[in-house]
Enzyme design. Structure first.
Site, PDB file in Angstrom:
ATOM      1  N   GLY A  10      19.688 -47.409  36.483  1.00 48.10           N
ATOM      2  CA  GLY A  10      19.741 -48.082  35.184  1.00 48.10           C
ATOM      3  C   GLY A  10      20.752 -49.211  35.188  1.00 48.10           C
ATOM      4  N   GLY A  11      20.957 -49.809  36.369  1.00 50.25           N
ATOM      5  CA  GLY A  11      21.999 -50.819  36.525  1.00 50.25           C
ATOM      6  C   GLY A  11      21.743 -52.134  35.815  1.00 50.25           C
ATOM      7  N   TYR A  14      22.262 -52.134  29.350  1.00 45.22           N
ATOM      8  CA  TYR A  14      23.416 -52.560  28.550  1.00 45.22           C
ATOM      9  C   TYR A  14      24.737 -52.067  29.127  1.00 45.22           C
ATOM     10  CZ  TYR A  14      26.308 -53.250  24.365  1.00 45.22           C
ATOM     11  OH  TYR A  14      27.286 -53.633  23.487  1.00 45.22           O
ATOM     12  N   LEU A  15      24.815 -50.789  29.453  1.00 49.56           N
ATOM     13  CA  LEU A  15      26.022 -50.250  30.066  1.00 49.56           C
ATOM     14  C   LEU A  15      25.941 -50.322  31.587  1.00 49.56           C
ATOM     15  CD1 LEU A  15      28.767 -48.892  29.659  1.00 49.56           C
ATOM     16  CD2 LEU A  15      27.596 -46.680  29.723  1.00 49.56           C
ATOM     17  N   GLY A  16      24.737 -50.153  32.124  1.00 49.18           N
ATOM     18  CA  GLY A  16      24.575 -50.123  33.574  1.00 49.18           C
ATOM     19  C   GLY A  16      25.115 -51.349  34.274  1.00 49.18           C
ATOM     20  N   ARG A  35      13.814 -50.298  40.337  1.00 45.33           N
ATOM     21  CA  ARG A  35      12.589 -49.539  40.073  1.00 45.33           C
ATOM     22  C   ARG A  35      11.388 -50.471  39.942  1.00 45.33           C
ATOM     23  NH1 ARG A  35      13.581 -46.133  34.944  1.00 45.33           N
ATOM     24  NH2 ARG A  35      15.205 -47.629  34.410  1.00 45.33           N
ATOM     25  N   LYS A 138      19.999 -34.031  26.314  1.00 40.77           N
ATOM     26  CA  LYS A 138      21.147 -34.136  27.221  1.00 40.77           C
ATOM     27  C   LYS A 138      21.620 -32.759  27.674  1.00 40.77           C
ATOM     28  CE  LYS A 138      22.780 -38.648  25.628  1.00 40.77           C
ATOM     29  NZ  LYS A 138      23.854 -39.444  24.999  1.00 40.77           N
ATOM     30  N   ARG A 142      22.037 -31.197  31.420  1.00 44.47           N
ATOM     31  CA  ARG A 142      23.258 -30.499  31.848  1.00 44.47           C
ATOM     32  C   ARG A 142      22.925 -29.127  32.442  1.00 44.47           C
ATOM     33  NH1 ARG A 142      28.476 -31.015  27.866  1.00 44.47           N
ATOM     34  NH2 ARG A 142      28.644 -33.299  27.783  1.00 44.47           N
ATOM     35  N   HIS A 270      22.748 -39.958  13.619  1.00 49.93           N
ATOM     36  CA  HIS A 270      23.959 -40.064  14.431  1.00 49.93           C
ATOM     37  C   HIS A 270      25.082 -40.733  13.635  1.00 49.93           C
ATOM     38  CE1 HIS A 270      21.363 -39.932  18.369  1.00 49.93           C
ATOM     39  NE2 HIS A 270      21.265 -38.842  17.640  1.00 49.93           N
TER      40      HIS A 270
END
Length: 312
Positions: A10-11, A14-16, A35, A138, A142, A270
């Site tokens: 996921g690079g 937005y964060l990747g 990908r 999530k 885990r 959220h």
């Protein structure tokens, strides 16, 4: 100590993209999964090529091709996944189960950091529907990680500054108003805001740290634990103007969610937990967690005021 080789999944996100930059800056041999599903998204392709120019290695792999994932994982010591878990963008959290299978088969990974980076899902069993699905998914990942006996670190980064500070904590806004703001209740519930580049740097610092092994890392910059009202006051100081303020009660907020799209309902749920319940700052970190700013005091994090100056 020799630095780990890192694969970022996921690079181009937005964060990747920030994780790739931080990994390279910290001197890690950095691999970015390319990908085929990216298709003809030219902006993402060009971003990936820019990573290559900076020293990263692009590795082809697909969630639909188990062998390609295993081959990619075998190249590295640490896997960080940053695929989207935000419904307004795309919700892909359970795809990580395929990555867990690949990591389990490869048998060489010293640390896996799944895509979390927000509210700690282990604390959100009470979350409202339909937003609960984010936390439930999530927790499914885990459970799979721990059943496979894969060493892990979970990152709880709280509120991404761009999404929350940009809108003065109001959903649906990412540029702060210079005229008015709606406060949640009395506006005094505390939340935690973190610059996305800082999230990436704390994450990369944690991957080779024995203190974070099989722990949740909470990113809690002390100066950034603020209420919505305090965020607004900082903005007012920066622009030299007082905003017109109104407020919405918890009951009114929940009523406003009825009838909007599913994706919006997830996000609004959220916001409710963050801004009305204070779910990010209303607990002490226990033995299963550590706090990033205390672990890495050498990192000069971006304060809320410093971050908001870009909007002036």
């Amino acid at each position: 100590m020799e630095k780990s080789r890192v694969l970022i999944v996921g690079g181009s996100g937005y964060l990747g993209k920030r994780l790739v930059k931080a990994s390279l800056a910290e001197g890690h041999e950095t691999f970015v999964l390319h990908r085929p599903e990216i298709g003809v998204d030219i902006e993402k392709v060009q971003l990936l090529l820019s990573f290559k120019e900076q020293g990263a290695r692009l590795v082809s792999g697909s969630f639909h091709d188990h062998r390609s994932l295993v081959n990619a994982v075998k190249l590295v010591d640490v896997v960080i996944c940053a695929i989207s878990g935000v419904h307004i963008r795309s919700h892909q959290i359970l795809l990580q189960l395929k990555l867990v299978d690949a990591i389990k088969e490869s048998g060489n990974i010293k640390r896996f950091l799944p895509s979390e980076f927000g509210t700690d899902p282990a604390r959100m069993a009470h979350a409202l529907e339909p937003g609960r699905v984010t936390f439930e998914d999530k927790m499914v990942v885990r459970k799979a990680i721990q059943e496979a006996d894969i060493p892990f670190t979970y990152i709880s980064a709280n509120c991404f500054a761009g999404y929350f500070l940009g809108g003065l904590c109001q959903p649906g806004f990412i540029i702060p108003s210079t005229d008015s703001v709606v406060l949640f209740g009395d506006g005094n519930v505390k939340a935690i805001y973190v610059d996305e580049d800082d999230i990436a740097m704390y994450t990369i610092k944690a991957i080779d740290d024995p203190r974070t092994l099989n722990k949740t890392v909470y990113i809690r910059p002390p100066e950034n634990i603020l209420s919505q009202r305090e965020v607004v006051q900082i903005w007012e100081k920066l622009i030299g103007k007082e905003l017109q303020k109104s407020s919405i009660s918890a009951e009114q907020f929940l009523s406003s969610v009825e009838g909007i799209s599913y994706e919006q309902q997830v996000g609004m749920g959220h916001y409710y937990h963050v801004c009305f319940e204070g779910c990010l700052a209303n607990f002490e970190i226990g033995e299963e967690g550590v706090e990033a700013c205390g672990l890495y005091p050498q990192i000069k994090y971006t304060t809320v005021e410093e971050y908001m100056k870009r909007y002036v």
